[in-house]
Scaffold this active site. Sequence first.
Site, PDB file in Angstrom:
ATOM      1  N   LYS A 203     -90.551 106.803  -6.204  1.00  0.00           N
ATOM      2  CA  LYS A 203     -91.029 105.468  -5.842  1.00  0.00           C
ATOM      3  C   LYS A 203     -91.156 104.599  -7.091  1.00  0.00           C
ATOM      4  O   LYS A 203     -91.055 105.086  -8.224  1.00  0.00           O
ATOM      5  CB  LYS A 203     -92.379 105.576  -5.128  1.00  0.00           C
ATOM      6  CG  LYS A 203     -93.478 106.201  -5.953  1.00  0.00           C
ATOM      7  CD  LYS A 203     -94.760 106.352  -5.160  1.00  0.00           C
ATOM      8  CE  LYS A 203     -95.846 106.993  -6.015  1.00  0.00           C
ATOM      9  NZ  LYS A 203     -97.140 107.078  -5.310  1.00  0.00           N
TER      10      LYS A 203
ATOM     11  N   ARG B 272    -107.459 106.620   1.711  1.00  0.00           N
ATOM     12  CA  ARG B 272    -106.287 105.746   1.732  1.00  0.00           C
ATOM     13  C   ARG B 272    -105.602 106.024   3.074  1.00  0.00           C
ATOM     14  O   ARG B 272    -106.247 106.217   4.085  1.00  0.00           O
ATOM     15  CB  ARG B 272    -105.362 106.040   0.546  1.00  0.00           C
ATOM     16  CG  ARG B 272    -105.956 105.707  -0.801  1.00  0.00           C
ATOM     17  CD  ARG B 272    -104.901 105.645  -1.892  1.00  0.00           C
ATOM     18  NE  ARG B 272    -103.943 106.749  -1.844  1.00  0.00           N
ATOM     19  CZ  ARG B 272    -102.978 106.938  -2.742  1.00  0.00           C
ATOM     20  NH1 ARG B 272    -102.851 106.116  -3.754  1.00  0.00           N
ATOM     21  NH2 ARG B 272    -102.146 107.956  -2.636  1.00  0.00           N
TER      22      ARG B 272
ATOM     23  N   TYR C 113    -102.999  83.482 -30.257  1.00  0.00           N
ATOM     24  CA  TYR C 113    -103.841  82.626 -29.418  1.00  0.00           C
ATOM     25  C   TYR C 113    -105.312  82.997 -29.555  1.00  0.00           C
ATOM     26  O   TYR C 113    -105.680  84.164 -29.631  1.00  0.00           O
ATOM     27  CB  TYR C 113    -103.450  82.783 -27.949  1.00  0.00           C
ATOM     28  CG  TYR C 113    -102.200  82.055 -27.547  1.00  0.00           C
ATOM     29  CD1 TYR C 113    -102.113  80.670 -27.621  1.00  0.00           C
ATOM     30  CD2 TYR C 113    -101.098  82.764 -27.067  1.00  0.00           C
ATOM     31  CE1 TYR C 113    -100.967  79.997 -27.235  1.00  0.00           C
ATOM     32  CE2 TYR C 113     -99.945  82.099 -26.666  1.00  0.00           C
ATOM     33  CZ  TYR C 113     -99.880  80.722 -26.754  1.00  0.00           C
ATOM     34  OH  TYR C 113     -98.743  80.065 -26.364  1.00  0.00           O
TER      35      TYR C 113
ATOM     36  N   MET D 161     -96.900  85.932 -24.080  1.00  0.00           N
ATOM     37  CA  MET D 161     -95.910  86.194 -23.046  1.00  0.00           C
ATOM     38  C   MET D 161     -94.612  86.745 -23.612  1.00  0.00           C
ATOM     39  O   MET D 161     -93.997  87.647 -23.028  1.00  0.00           O
ATOM     40  CB  MET D 161     -95.616  84.896 -22.276  1.00  0.00           C
ATOM     41  CG  MET D 161     -94.675  85.083 -21.098  1.00  0.00           C
ATOM     42  SD  MET D 161     -94.295  83.540 -20.246  1.00  0.00           S
ATOM     43  CE  MET D 161     -95.902  83.095 -19.582  1.00  0.00           C
TER      44      MET D 161
END
Length: 376
Positions: A39, A137, A258, A311
Amino acid sequence: MALTSGLGGQLSIDLGALARNWRALDKVSAGALTGAVVKADAYGTGITMASKALHAAGARFFFTATPDEGMAVRAAVPDAHIFILNGLYPGAANLYVRQNLMPVISSMAMLEEWLAKCLERNEAYPSAFHFDTGMNRLGFRLNEAAQVRERIQTLGYAPQMVMSHLACADTPNHEKNRTQLALFGSVMTQFPGIPASLANSAGLMTGRDYHFQMVRPGIALYGGRAVNGRKNPMAPVVTLHVPIMQVKEARTGESVGYGATQSLARDSRLAILSHGYADGFFRSLSGSNTRPGAKVVIRGKVCPVLGRVSMDQVTVDITELGPDIPSPGEGAEILGDIIGADELADAGGTIGYEILTSLKGRYSRNYVGDGNLPPD
């Protein structure tokens, strides 16, 4: 390291290591069949190539989360037995039948929809049943076991497998493991003669009591750490290199990135990498004045990340390289033999699973090694 193709980062997947990991786990599982969980794009390695390599190594049972993933495995490995862990999506039974996908049924609503399709076509289409033994779940409640058994007995239907999932297998001594094992055993008394599956990677490594008839390794196949507090025995599968875009000098007291969250305590040499949180290098891997950031490897030496990850760029302190100054275009190793997915995850307060499944960044994916290995 000089990057060899393209202008961006390069993710390399060692199919030979993937095959060796599956075979090593298959030896541990001994009498149980060994499946392969593929998966999330085979944990970031590419579901098509990974499935082919695992099949060549000997895997015949594959587990995906969604039917779309199941169809990708079917296209890659036509003779695979494919279980869909998220179960039967409402209204999608025809797709499962057409693609020969086996839903892992976890509710009475799913069961009734699947049985209706079987009755409509007069065919006992295969499935697995999932019982919730403690995760809350997906899964039938334990008190539904008798109801499920009675429902399928009226139709003469039998699942291919009954399964559950361990919540704390990465901590082998956790008392919940034995509790879940006992509860799962009680479920299986309702389904005599039906194959059972409980163990994920960590459960497989914990002990044979958890193996039953099939084990379902995932993270361990891809070189990740399955059990906490133990040396990871699996071969690394993934390496990631990204280009250095600029090397520059900076002075004591100047800030980096930043928010000016980290100031330089010395005159420093910095390397700016073409890599950021858009590429799966999480912002939590940032450095600051109060906590160290992640590390990367440049010219064989470990170098710390400085300031916030942005980013598209990461700033790295390469002062300790001394006169061995890398050139723009040269590669920095994000993942490899020195810093693996688990070590990077530890630095970012997450887990190796998240690192691997986030490898969707702006880089080329290259396959090395050979998954089609001869038998040991």
